[in-house]
Design an enzyme around this catalytic site. Structure first.
Site, PDB file in Angstrom:
ATOM      1  N   GLU A  93      -5.662  -8.319  -0.532  1.00 56.01           N
ATOM      2  CA  GLU A  93      -6.407  -7.961   0.673  1.00 56.01           C
ATOM      3  C   GLU A  93      -7.852  -7.723   0.262  1.00 56.01           C
ATOM      4  O   GLU A  93      -8.124  -6.861  -0.580  1.00 56.01           O
ATOM      5  CB  GLU A  93      -5.848  -6.709   1.363  1.00 56.01           C
ATOM      6  N   GLU A 127       0.813  -1.223   0.000  1.00 51.66           N
ATOM      7  CA  GLU A 127       0.000   0.000   0.000  1.00 51.66           C
ATOM      8  C   GLU A 127       0.845   1.272   0.000  1.00 51.66           C
ATOM      9  O   GLU A 127       0.591   2.208   0.766  1.00 51.66           O
ATOM     10  CB  GLU A 127      -0.969  -0.003   1.191  1.00 51.66           C
TER      11      GLU A 127
END
Length: 502
Positions: A292, A173
């Site tokens: 995710e 991320e």
């Protein structure tokens, strides 16, 4: 009653089922590791301190791959802290989750757990506070047989055989301002490319995952993928995608249609990646690692936000999942399978306690949350080829996604065993659907199993005291009539039908 039907034919195929779509995620967050996977002294713990009851549930769930060790945690993690004699390992602060990390569990413990769980490891490297040298050193420690300082150190640490980790995530991320070492797309793209080159100089045949957007709603979504892939296109195999969904107020219709957003996310990432490939005149296709995804409510982590004190393994984001959540998870799995031609890996986040399908208590039991069941049944029975089916059903108006079909479905066909599996969600929160599927293209068919996940109380959940309050039950309305599979799908329900073909 509303009615809807599926059109399925064995000649129309999306792609083979990617077994790694049934992956999960283990991060050093909350009690996922400590008290989840690892609890020395627990009545079921083995010689490595691994909880046997949790391992048994992981195997039952059918998890095929696990991404580790993060997540936000990895962007401040020093992998060297988690290897060697436990008594010599340093205790550190983890700024990502404001907790204390003892490092009692690290790479070698994870790999021992992975072998016992029979899963493939997907390892993430720290490109937040660290970089190329540390990634290559971790690769050497983990994978080189012996004869170098780092590989011999692994042997000294009790792991004589190389771990042979094939799939590596280049950071986590990195588009997120919350991330330690957050970078612009240009900064991250160059770092990811140089890290990939260096790692491939050690092992050319690795599978590498570049960080995509950490959400479709990010302001940089699309532009981020374009820039990052401009730098990394020929050096990586996958680009990541992350998505979490939750019930907003009492908007059940929008929540049940969450997979519409996931579907758009996948299509848009594919379109961006293919545009970069066309611009570079490359014949290569970048795949998606949806590493995710889940339903996640307690993003504030605790009732008061982040922990106020630095503590070890606090209870963070321990959502109690409901029937409604399980139906949405089943629908998200349907979407991932529908895109088997481009989604190569998917990891439900996370595995134990923290936003997880499995819960456990210290010195106590472990149990299945509601979302465990659609995952386990889909992982067990989605085999062979994903079929390119068509849905003909009424639509439902949602506040977030506009008009959506009330039915969401996927089917898989295993020609070797003659098994056909059909997974269907009724997204309508209020009305049942009379469901039919024409099976003429398959010849004679026998219904071997029909399972329903539904409840009059959509907010029922499993607890330590009632671990089986929410569980699949026989789908009593299901039957094969000639060449047609028929069933009544209750409101807000997930169903699975298995048929034996002759």
């Amino acid at each position: 009653m509303q009615s809807g039907k599926l059109s399925i034919d064995p000649a129309f195929v999306v792609a083979p089922v990617n077994r790694r779509v049934f992956g999960s995620f283990v991060e050093h967050m909350g009690r996922c590791v400590y008290g989840g996977l690892y609890e020395p002294g627990h009545p079921t713990a083995d010689e490595d301190g691994l909880r046997g009851d949790v391992l048994e549930l992981v195997r039952e769930m059918g998890v095929t791959a696990v991404r580790y060790p993060g997540g936000n945690f990895v962007s401040g993690y020093r992998w060297e802290d988690g290897v060697g004699p436990v008594e010599d390992r340093p205790t550190r602060l983890d700024p990502a989750w404001k907790t204390i990390e003892t490092n009692a569990f690290g790479l070698n413990e994870f790999m021992r757990w992975a072998r016992k769980a029979d899963i493939e490891p997907v390892m993430a490297v720290n490109l937040g506070t660290r970089g190329i040298a540390e990634a290559v050193e971790l690769l050497e420690y983990a994978n080189h047989p012996k004869g170098t300082a780092l590989s011999d150190l692994r042997v000294e640490h009790g792991a004589p055989e190389p771990h042979a980790i094939r799939t590596w995530c280049l950071g986590n991320e990195m588009d997120g301002p919350w991330q330690l070492g957050h970078k612009t797309a240009e900064e991250y793209g160059r770092l990811a490319a140089e890290t990939a080159r260096a790692m491939r100089q050690v092992e050319p045949d690795l599978e590498l995952v570049a960080c995509g957007s950490s959400g479709r709603g990010m302001a940089t979504f699309g532009a981020w993928e374009d820039t990052v892939l401009e730098h990394t296109y020929e050096l990586v195999d996958h680009v990541s995608a992350h998505a979490y969904y939750e019930l907003d107020g009492d908007d059940r219709a929008s929540f049940l249609a969450s997979s519409v957003d996931m579907d758009k996310f996948i299509r848009e990432v594919v379109a961006t990646a293919d545009a970069v490939g066309a611009r570079l005149k490359s014949s290569k296709k970048i795949m998606i690692s949806f590493d995710e995804w889940n339903v996640w409510y307690n993003k504030a982590l605790t009732e008061s936000g982040l922990p106020t004190d630095w503590t070890e393994a606090p209870r963070l984001s321990e959502d109690a999942y409901t029937v409604l959540d399980a139906v949405v998870v089943g629908s998200l799995l349907i979407t991932l399978l529908q895109h088997s031609d481009r989604v190569a890996i998917a990891c439900q986040a996370q595995l134990v306690n923290t936003i997880a399908p499995i819960r456990s208590e210290p010195d106590g039991p472990a149990w299945r949350q509601s979302i465990f069941h659609p995952f386990a049944l889909t992982a067990r029975h989605a085999r062979g080829q994903v079929l390119d089916l068509r849905v003909d059903a009424p639509t439902l108006t949602t506040a977030k996604h506009g008009e959506v079909a009330v039915l969401d479905a996927v089917a898989t066909h295993d020609a070797e065993t003659g098994q056909l599996a059909v997974f269907v969600v009724n997204r309508d929160p209020a009305e049942a659907v009379a469901f039919a599927t024409d099976l003429r293209g398959f010849g004679a068919a026998t219904l071997t199993e029909a399972v329903l996940l539904a409840d009059d109380d959509l907010f029922a959940a499993n607890t330590m005291d009632e671990p089986d309050r929410v569980a699949p039950r026989p789908h009593t309305s299901a039957a094969v009539d000639g060449t047609t599979l028929r069933a009544e799908l209750p409101p807000a329900s997930w169903s699975m039908f298995r048929l034996q073909l002759s």
